[in-house]
Scaffold this motif. Structure first.
Motif, short mmCIF file in Angstrom:
data_model
loop_
_atom_site.label_atom_id
_atom_site.label_comp_id
_atom_site.label_asym_id
_atom_site.label_seq_id
_atom_site.Cartn_x
_atom_site.Cartn_y
_atom_site.Cartn_z
N VAL A 96 0.84 -1.20 0.00
CA VAL A 96 0.00 0.00 0.00
C VAL A 96 0.87 1.25 0.00
O VAL A 96 0.57 2.24 -0.69
CB VAL A 96 -0.96 -0.01 1.20
CG1 VAL A 96 -1.67 1.34 1.33
CG2 VAL A 96 -1.99 -1.13 1.06
N LEU A 97 1.96 1.24 0.76
CA LEU A 97 2.88 2.38 0.78
C LEU A 97 3.50 2.59 -0.60
O LEU A 97 3.68 3.74 -1.04
CB LEU A 97 3.98 2.17 1.83
CG LEU A 97 3.53 2.10 3.29
CD1 LEU A 97 4.72 1.83 4.20
CD2 LEU A 97 2.80 3.37 3.71
N LEU A 98 3.83 1.51 -1.28
CA LEU A 98 4.36 1.64 -2.64
C LEU A 98 3.31 2.20 -3.57
O LEU A 98 3.61 2.96 -4.50
CB LEU A 98 4.85 0.28 -3.15
CG LEU A 98 6.05 -0.34 -2.42
CD1 LEU A 98 6.43 -1.67 -3.06
CD2 LEU A 98 7.25 0.61 -2.42
N GLY A 99 2.05 1.85 -3.32
CA GLY A 99 0.97 2.36 -4.16
C GLY A 99 0.77 3.86 -4.04
O GLY A 99 0.20 4.48 -4.96
N LEU A 100 1.24 4.47 -2.95
CA LEU A 100 1.08 5.92 -2.79
C LEU A 100 1.87 6.69 -3.83
O LEU A 100 1.58 7.86 -4.11
CB LEU A 100 1.53 6.34 -1.38
CG LEU A 100 0.75 5.77 -0.19
CD1 LEU A 100 1.34 6.27 1.13
CD2 LEU A 100 -0.72 6.16 -0.28
N VAL A 136 6.83 -5.84 -9.87
CA VAL A 136 5.95 -4.87 -10.52
C VAL A 136 5.55 -3.75 -9.57
O VAL A 136 5.53 -2.57 -9.93
CB VAL A 136 4.70 -5.59 -11.08
CG1 VAL A 136 3.70 -4.56 -11.62
CG2 VAL A 136 5.09 -6.57 -12.16
N GLU A 137 5.23 -4.11 -8.31
CA GLU A 137 4.80 -3.10 -7.34
C GLU A 137 5.88 -2.06 -7.11
O GLU A 137 5.58 -0.90 -6.82
CB GLU A 137 4.42 -3.77 -6.03
CG GLU A 137 3.13 -4.56 -6.06
CD GLU A 137 3.32 -5.95 -6.63
OE1 GLU A 137 2.35 -6.72 -6.64
OE2 GLU A 137 4.47 -6.28 -7.05
N ARG A 138 7.14 -2.47 -7.26
CA ARG A 138 8.22 -1.49 -7.09
C ARG A 138 8.43 -0.68 -8.37
O ARG A 138 8.55 0.54 -8.33
CB ARG A 138 9.53 -2.20 -6.73
CG ARG A 138 10.68 -1.20 -6.61
CD ARG A 138 12.03 -1.84 -6.45
NE ARG A 138 13.06 -0.81 -6.33
CZ ARG A 138 14.33 -1.06 -6.11
NH1 ARG A 138 14.75 -2.30 -5.98
NH2 ARG A 138 15.19 -0.07 -6.02
N SER A 139 8.47 -1.36 -9.51
CA SER A 139 8.80 -0.67 -10.76
C SER A 139 7.74 0.35 -11.15
O SER A 139 8.06 1.36 -11.80
CB SER A 139 8.99 -1.69 -11.88
OG SER A 139 7.79 -2.43 -12.09
#
Length: 488
Positions: A96-100, A136-139
């Motif tokens: 979720v933090l990465l999604g910000l 993917v969540e990081r890139s």
């Protein structure tokens, strides 16, 4: 992203954070921010989040389940999703933090990260997995994740050796105390002697003026004694017990008794391992662990002898702790009784001068030589500055050198740029210069350093007599440094 107008200095730290959090490159990145307590890390990171529209979460000492509930509530308030977050594990939280940061670079701060990792030791590995390069969540994210902590022993291991996050961080920022010159400005002190006296007591920790002393600063040289008794020695002041709390807050120190005794031995002038062991009536091996823990916590500093290989001494790195052990701890029972501060302080003047001010002045002189002195004054840029003991092989006499500056080797022997004598309360004269002349000759005879350009520095908090000033004018290898120069 402008630095807040009410933030004193921290220009370097703000620039580093601004560069990190505004980096527009794709891919989430990790940063680590550490530093001893009370240095303003939280203030700095909250300001960054406010300026850049980021997310800040301050961890507390709690169970893993409670921390998950707290960050669920914080993220729910920040994101305002259709239904509240109820995280079952930290892997969900990190995603979720990465999604910000999907649409723009966003700073995300987890403050006091060691509290969370203590409750869940797998957390660094979870962060590592979440930040896998091809995940993917990081890139797809440009979250700038900042992990912050005051437990220096833990934070130092976070990126070291085989730690899970080794090689993952794009920022490793250490927030240091203000140096002696910045501390004088911060306390609004223009008199250099008063500035050094205050620095010898509270160092360069910003919180000690703003929160702990509630803005109380000495009004002038005549107010120093009054300031000490109404702040540091006042049992109603937060500064009174701060030195004890600093030790108790370190997570690696369960039973603080031995650690307090080690610090007390150093405050008494026992600066070597053998000296500490004799003072504590223990074997040197018995105190190796507490020494290492105190070093890792940033409370004890090891200084290598500049002239003797494999020899080192120790000093207390936090001035308030040194002051506590030298002045407060021996008479703690008296100080706890209200109204005793003035009486105790009057009886402590000699001890304060010899055990606190003298050693602190020597260290400030070394710091000034390394960080502030014009290289032209030294005859070159110093690579190392320290102190040590020079042994004369002819007379077998030992000579202590308070300040020694060594330059960068250029294929031959390391150049000795300068040696110096530092006296806080003594007006210096020709005898001090003659002593330095003799020591330089001995160092040259030993042959370890190139002393051809070595200069002789006299540091004094009480000034120099006329004969020494005349000698300094006649010789180009003699430099006199007083308090005005140290604070210029």
């Amino acid at each position: 992203m402008d630095k807040p107008a009410d933030m004193f200095d921290r220009d370097h730290e703000w620039a580093a954070l601004r560069s990190f959090v505004t980096d527009d490159q794709p891919g989430a990145t990790l940063g680590v921010v550490s530093g001893r307590r009370r240095q303003g890390k939280t203030y700095l990171l909250e300001a960054v989040c406010q300026a850049a529209g980021g997310f800040y979460f301050g961890a507390t000492e709690a169970t893993d389940a409670e921390s998950l509930r707290r960050i669920s509530a914080s993220l729910t308030e920040h994101v305002r999703p259709a239904s509240p977050f109820h995280f079952a594990g930290w892997a969900e939280v990190i995603d979720v933090l990465l999604g910000l940061g999907r649409e723009r670079p966003v700073p995300v701060v987890i403050d006091e990260f060691p509290y969370l990792a203590r409750a869940n030791p797998e957390l660094p590995s979870i962060v590592q997995e979440a930040l896998r390069p091809r995940r993917v969540e990081r890139s797809r994210s440009r979250t700038r994740l900042l992990l912050c902590g005051s437990a220096l022993s833990f934070m130092g291991r976070l990126l070291a050796g085989n730690a899970p996050l080794r090689g993952r961080a794009g920022l490793d920022l250490l927030v240091r105390p203000l140096d002696h010159q910045l501390a004088a400005r911060f306390w609004d002190i223009t008199d250099p002697r008063l500035a050094l006296q205050v620095h010898a007591v509270v160092g360069g920790t910003p919180a000690y003026r703003r929160e702990f002393a509630r803005g109380d600063s000495p009004s002038g040289p005549d107010d120093f004694d009054g300031w000490v008794t109404r702040t540091v020695l006042n049992p109603e002041s937060p500064l009174f017990r701060e030195a004890r709390y600093l030790l108790a807050e370190e997570p690696d120190m369960r039973d603080t008794t031995l650690y307090l005794s080690v610090l007390a031995s150093v405050a008494e002038g026992n600066a070597t391992r053998g000296g500490m062991a004799n003072y504590l009536e223990r074997k040197a091996a018995d105190i190796a662990h507490p020494i290492n823990v105190l070093e890792d916590a940033g409370l004890l500093q090891r200084d290598d002898d500049m002239f003797r290989a494999n020899r080192s001494t120790f000093r207390i790195a936090e001035p308030l702790i040194a002051f506590y052990h030298a002045i407060m701890r021996p008479v703690w029972d008296q100080l706890e009784r209200p109204g005793s501060a003035e009486r105790v302080w009057r009886a402590s003047q000699r001890r304060f001068a010899s055990n606190v001010l003298g050693p602190h002045f020597e260290q400030v002189c070394r710091d000034w030589t390394l960080h502030h002195a014009d290289p032209g004054l030294l005859g070159g840029l110093p690579a190392r500055v320290g102190h040590g003991v020079v042994r004369d092989p002819r007379t077998r006499a030992n000579h202590e050198v308070d300040v020694a500056a060594v330059g960068i080797p250029d294929g031959g022997k390391p150049p000795l740029l300068a040696i110096g004598d530092a006296k806080w309360n003594d007006q210096m004269g020709l005898a001090h210069l003659e002593r330095l002349d003799q020591i330089r000759e001995v160092i040259g005879a030993v042959g370890r350093f190139d002393v051809r350009g070595a200069r002789l520095f006299c540091f004094s908090g009480a000034g120099f007599n006329a004969r020494l000033r005349e000698a300094a004018q006649e010789r180009d290898d003699v430099v006199l440094v007083g308090l005005p120069e140290i604070y210029r």
